[in-house]
Structures are given as C-alpha cells and as structure tokens.
Design an enzyme around this catalytic site. Structure first.
Site, PDB file in Angstrom:
ATOM      1  N   ARG A  31       0.824  -1.207   0.000  1.00 37.12           N
ATOM      2  CA  ARG A  31       0.000   0.000   0.000  1.00 37.12           C
ATOM      3  C   ARG A  31       0.860   1.261   0.000  1.00 37.12           C
ATOM      4  O   ARG A  31       0.452   2.293  -0.537  1.00 37.12           O
ATOM      5  CB  ARG A  31      -0.925   0.008   1.223  1.00 37.12           C
ATOM      6  CG  ARG A  31      -2.149  -0.875   1.080  1.00 37.12           C
ATOM      7  CD  ARG A  31      -3.100  -0.638   2.238  1.00 37.12           C
ATOM      8  NE  ARG A  31      -4.408  -1.243   1.994  1.00 37.12           N
ATOM      9  CZ  ARG A  31      -5.523  -0.867   2.594  1.00 37.12           C
ATOM     10  NH1 ARG A  31      -5.497   0.122   3.472  1.00 37.12           N
ATOM     11  NH2 ARG A  31      -6.664  -1.468   2.340  1.00 37.12           N
ATOM     12  N   THR A  68       5.437   4.560  -2.987  1.00 41.15           N
ATOM     13  CA  THR A  68       5.960   5.791  -3.589  1.00 41.15           C
ATOM     14  C   THR A  68       5.530   7.043  -2.839  1.00 41.15           C
ATOM     15  O   THR A  68       5.863   8.153  -3.259  1.00 41.15           O
ATOM     16  CB  THR A  68       5.460   5.901  -5.052  1.00 41.15           C
ATOM     17  OG1 THR A  68       4.037   5.873  -5.061  1.00 41.15           O
ATOM     18  CG2 THR A  68       5.995   4.752  -5.892  1.00 41.15           C
ATOM     19  N   LYS A 118       0.803  18.670 -12.346  1.00 42.54           N
ATOM     20  CA  LYS A 118       0.862  20.044 -11.844  1.00 42.54           C
ATOM     21  C   LYS A 118       2.166  20.706 -12.257  1.00 42.54           C
ATOM     22  O   LYS A 118       2.209  21.906 -12.563  1.00 42.54           O
ATOM     23  CB  LYS A 118       0.714  20.050 -10.319  1.00 42.54           C
ATOM     24  CG  LYS A 118       0.780  21.448  -9.706  1.00 42.54           C
ATOM     25  CD  LYS A 118       0.481  21.424  -8.216  1.00 42.54           C
ATOM     26  CE  LYS A 118       0.528  22.841  -7.633  1.00 42.54           C
ATOM     27  NZ  LYS A 118       0.129  22.872  -6.210  1.00 42.54           N
ATOM     28  N   HIS A 175     -36.719  13.716 -38.450  1.00 46.03           N
ATOM     29  CA  HIS A 175     -37.011  14.485 -37.244  1.00 46.03           C
ATOM     30  C   HIS A 175     -37.260  13.587 -36.040  1.00 46.03           C
ATOM     31  O   HIS A 175     -38.201  13.775 -35.271  1.00 46.03           O
ATOM     32  CB  HIS A 175     -38.171  15.440 -37.477  1.00 46.03           C
ATOM     33  CG  HIS A 175     -37.846  16.512 -38.476  1.00 46.03           C
ATOM     34  ND1 HIS A 175     -36.883  17.475 -38.250  1.00 46.03           N
ATOM     35  CD2 HIS A 175     -38.344  16.754 -39.713  1.00 46.03           C
ATOM     36  CE1 HIS A 175     -36.804  18.269 -39.301  1.00 46.03           C
ATOM     37  NE2 HIS A 175     -37.669  17.856 -40.206  1.00 46.03           N
ATOM     38  N   ASN A 195     -47.862  10.977 -28.378  1.00 50.71           N
ATOM     39  CA  ASN A 195     -48.605   9.716 -28.433  1.00 50.71           C
ATOM     40  C   ASN A 195     -48.406   9.080 -29.802  1.00 50.71           C
ATOM     41  O   ASN A 195     -48.451   9.762 -30.818  1.00 50.71           O
ATOM     42  CB  ASN A 195     -50.091   9.978 -28.213  1.00 50.71           C
ATOM     43  CG  ASN A 195     -50.422  10.335 -26.779  1.00 50.71           C
ATOM     44  OD1 ASN A 195     -49.993   9.667 -25.868  1.00 50.71           O
ATOM     45  ND2 ASN A 195     -51.203  11.382 -26.599  1.00 50.71           N
ATOM     46  N   ARG A 204     -45.197  -0.064 -21.089  1.00 49.85           N
ATOM     47  CA  ARG A 204     -45.499   1.178 -21.801  1.00 49.85           C
ATOM     48  C   ARG A 204     -44.244   1.687 -22.515  1.00 49.85           C
ATOM     49  O   ARG A 204     -43.126   1.494 -22.036  1.00 49.85           O
ATOM     50  CB  ARG A 204     -45.985   2.252 -20.807  1.00 49.85           C
ATOM     51  CG  ARG A 204     -46.546   3.482 -21.488  1.00 49.85           C
ATOM     52  CD  ARG A 204     -47.033   4.473 -20.440  1.00 49.85           C
ATOM     53  NE  ARG A 204     -45.923   5.124 -19.734  1.00 49.85           N
ATOM     54  CZ  ARG A 204     -46.076   5.964 -18.727  1.00 49.85           C
ATOM     55  NH1 ARG A 204     -47.278   6.240 -18.275  1.00 49.85           N
ATOM     56  NH2 ARG A 204     -45.026   6.514 -18.149  1.00 49.85           N
TER      57      ARG A 204
END
Length: 497
Positions: free
Chosen positions: A61, A64, A132, A263, A398, A493
């Site tokens: 773990r 570095t 950075k 469309h 619809n 639906r």
C-alpha cells in the site's frame, strides 16, 4: 542524471520505452512488478525503496508516498533546487504510471474488502504531482503515448506543448478513475448512486445545434458518438439524434430490415426478402418524408441499393458494410454521410434539465404478452403485432403504428391525444394510396377510451397491441370483442418524449 519513474499495472509497451530511456542515459526508478519485469528483460532499474530509504510496506500500500518521490516530481526547476539538494531529492523528469484496474474489477462482483484493494493511491498522487509540474515533468498514463515519448527522448526532450497535452490527459484519467470509484461506493445497495459522475472524451465541435443560432458539440469514443463518416459533410447535431433513433430500432429487427427516420421519428420501416426490397418498401411508406432522411440498414449495401439511394436525397446512410463499387457510386452524392453501423454500447440515458439531469436505465425487454380478447390474433396478425410493437417503441408519444407483418403502413406520432395519432396514421397512408385493410395497430400506451380502437377498426385494422392498465380496459375490451378485433396486452409502456 535525468530520472524516469516507471510504475505500471498494464505493462504493454513498457519494455520498449525503458530500453529507449536507458539507451539515452536516463536512469530508471521502479517498484514492485514493474521493476521485476524490467530486470528480467535485462534493463537496469533502481528500486524506489532503495532511493527513498524506506521499504515497501503494508502489503504494497505504501511504496511511492515519500517526499523524495513527490519532491522530485513537484520541485520547480530553478526555484526549489536548493531545497531539493539539501534533502537529497533528485529530479524526476519523466513519470510513467497507469493505475490498478478498479473499473475492470468492479464488474466482477467482488466483496468490498477485496475490491477496495484495487483503489490506487500512490499512482494518482504521482500523476497529479507530475501533471501540476508539467513545465518540467512529462507524465505518461497511456501506452498509446509511448511512441510519442520515445521520439521525444530520441530528439532531446519533450516540448512544453507536449508536456501540457500529456498533463491534461493525465488529469482526465484520474478524474475518470475517481468517478468510477465514487459511482461504485455511492451506489452500493442502490439502483443509482447518490452522486452520479460521468465523463465523455473525444469532444468535437459541431457546426451548430438543433438550429443555426445554437452552439453544439458531440462527445464519445464508441458507438454512434464515436463514428466518423466515410464520406460527406460533417455530421450535424440533428443527424446524430436521427441516426441514434434509426439504429436503435434497426438493431431490434431481424433479417433484411430498413428504418427511415425524419425528425427523430420513424417514417418508414420494412422487412424484405433482401436488403433492396426492404429499403424500397420502407421508402414507399412515406416517400415525401423519406426525402432528406436518415436511413439505417441491417445488412450489406451493394450497387443496386446505392443506385436507389442516389436517385433521391438522403442525409445519412448507415449500414454494417458497403461494397467498394457502392461507395464509388455514392461519392456523386457529396453531401451524403456514410456511416458504418457500430456494435451496441449499453449505457444509461442522460438528459439535462434546469439545474440537473435525468438518468434512465432500460432493462432487457421480456415479452409477456397476454391475449385479452375473445379472438386470438392469427399467425400473420401476430407477426404484424411484433413489428408494430417494436416500431412504436421508437416513435414520439402519443404514437399509433399501423403495420402488416413486413412493413409499417401508417404512422401517427407526436399528437396530444391518441385519437388524433390514429387519424393521422390513416391520413398519411391514404396520401400514398395505401389501405388499412388487414393491418394491425400498436399503441405506445394504454387506450383511455374505445374511440381510438373504433377509428382504427373503421379504417380496416383487425388487431391491436397495447400495454393495458387503463381504468376503462374493460370498456375497450368489450368494444374490441364487439368489432371482432384481436387485442393483446403487453404490460409495458413505451412513452418517448
């Protein structure tokens, strides 16, 4: 001596890069499996633990996370030199790191205590430090950038522009990595995470949005979003929307299929004995709307199809493949875009609203049809109902779709009530001499009253498929039985807004 720190999970290309570094008198710091791979290949590398004076600990773990590493990455050349010299910190001018595969491992249903070990800590910390300090340090997070790095090293070093590009790419990678971890942890035991983070790359500015006064861009590296046209003008914002709609429906159809969209609504859908027949049938559903449309085909495009496509105006044609002869023929249509149909990319649907987004996930569809009328559909009606049900899923609500077993006949979409959609479908079909006799109808939502059914039946429709669920289902069912209409409830639906 210039130093490079190499610590990678994915070792693709790392040996080639390391050999070039060594050949150009760049010392290598490394750790763990990367150091082992370098030494086995005969490439000299100094262990990070020997450099820092601290061993790897806590089962790797901590390797570095040390001032001599981060000072070497963050130290500003010409500003922090005295501090670096005082503490024995050497300059690290190249960092090559890729991360523990959290995204991959999170898909394997591991216990959290195992998965958490694939959260990289030292890697992102080093990447951010080097990024950075991009004016002095080049950071590599993607093996695809190793060739660039090799050429830079051979030519004497990275330019500031190259280092800035690599830093931006590195921050993009750590952002995506943190997003994956955040989404996972925020989503434990939930269908959606409390905080939803997404990232899309490959951003390209479009000429404009839905209208010329609107600004737009497209992002994505796969699927429709990642496609580059084989020919024709730049894809527009509306082209992408229409292609997405056409392809989504086309993928659901079996055999030789063509979907024509205008469309964002289907204006012609057909199956055929071959691809040409399916195209001609789909086009003839509404040839006026098919002009200037987007066309999706399920199989190969040959010269016969190309000839028909070239006889009219098509905005975009997308298919799995094109013959060389067909492509040559379609070059005469300089503005028409050709796209290769890509594999499907499953993803959540995301739409912006004021102050946030809506996220929608569609489970795999499970067919659970129930015949509710006294008369069951015939075999031909059942096939037609399947087609109508697939098409109505991709039509704006619809929606009422009239179809036979191989093609749509009339399409009524985008109306504020279902009766008007039913009437519109009949009207559109009549314009082109098509009859509703023997057709079936698909409705994306339940029928609140029997009036839609009456309109369709009067025009000649013989069967209907709908979700069911209205408080007046019994009234509609009674009318269906009275008219001899076969009716199927799906329980699902298909609103589309």
């Amino acid at each position: 001596m210039t130093l490079a720190l190499l610590s990678v999970w994915d070792k693709t290309g790392i040996l080639d890069l390391a050999r070039v570094l060594t050949a150009n008198n760049i010392g290598i710091l490394s750790s763990g499996g990367t150091a082992k791979a370098l030494r086995e290949a005969g490439i000299p590398a100094k262990d990070v633990s020997d450099y820092t004076g601290f061993p790897e600990m806590m089962d790797g773990r901590v390797k570095t996370l040390h001032p001599k590493v981060h000072g070497g990455l963050l130290g500003r050349r010409g500003t922090d030199d005295d501090v670096m010299m005082k503490h024995g910190i050497e300059r690290i001018d190249i960092l090559c790191v890729n991360l523990y595969p959290f995204e991959e491992m999170s898909k394997k249903d591991l216990p959290l205590e195992e998965l958490i070990e694939f959260v990289d800590i030292g890697g992102p910390a080093m990447i951010r430090a080097a990024s950075k300090n991009y004016k002095d340090v080049a950071v590599l997070t993607d093996p695809a950038d190793y060739p660039l790095a090799i050429e830079a090293v051979k030519s004497g070093g990275f330019t500031e522009e190259q280092r800035l590009h690599l830093a931006a790419k590195a921050f993009t990678r750590t952002a995506a990595y943190d997003a994956a971890i955040s989404n996972y942890l925020n989503g434990i035991d939930k269908e959606f995470p409390d905080v939803y983070t997404v990232q899309f790359g490959n951003g390209r500015k479009l000429r404009y949005g839905e209208n010329p006064h609107q600004l737009a861009a497209v992002y994505g590296t796969s699927g429709i979003a990642g496609q580059t046209a084989l020919q024709g003008k730049e894809m527009s914002y509306n082209n992408y929307l229409d292609v997405h709609a056409a392809v989504s429906l086309c993928r659901e159809l079996d055999g030789f299929a063509t979907v024509i969209v205008k469309h964002n609504n289907p204006c012609g859908v057909a199956l055929g004995k071959n691809q040409l027949e399916s195209y001609l049938k789909a086009r003839d559903v509404d040839p006026v709307s098919a002009y200037g449309s987007v066309v999706a085909m399920s199989t190969h495009v040959d010269t016969e199809i190309a000839k028909e496509i070239c006889s009219t105006f098509v905005e975009v044609l997308i298919a799995p493949s094109f013959s060389d002869e067909a492509r040559e023929m379609m070059k005469t249509k300089q503005n028409m875009r050709l796209l290769i149909l890509p594999p499907v990319v499953p993803a959540d649907e995301i739409r912006t609203i004021d102050g946030g987004i809506l996220v929608q996930r569609t489970p795999a569809y499970t067919e659970d049809w129930k015949v509710v009328s006294k008369r069951a559909p015939t075999a031909d009606e059942a096939e037609a109902l399947k087609l109508a049900w697939k098409v109505v899923k991709y039509a704006k609500s619809n929606a009422i779709i009239y179809a036979n077993k191989t093609e749509t006949v009339g399409i009524g979409v985008g109306q504020m009530n279902r009766v008007d959609s039913a009437k519109l479908g009949i009207q559109k079909a009549a314009e082109f001499g098509r009859t509703m006799k023997g057709t079936v109808i698909g409705s994306d939502a339940f029928l609140p009253f029997a009036d839609t059914l009456e309109v369709a039946a009067a025009a000649g429709a013989t069967a209907l498929i709908q979700p069911g669920g209205s408080i007046r289902d019994n009234e509609v069912l009674e009318k269906a039985d009275e008219l001899g209409i076969a009716m199927v409830f799906t329980g699902t639906r298909h609103f589309r807004h």
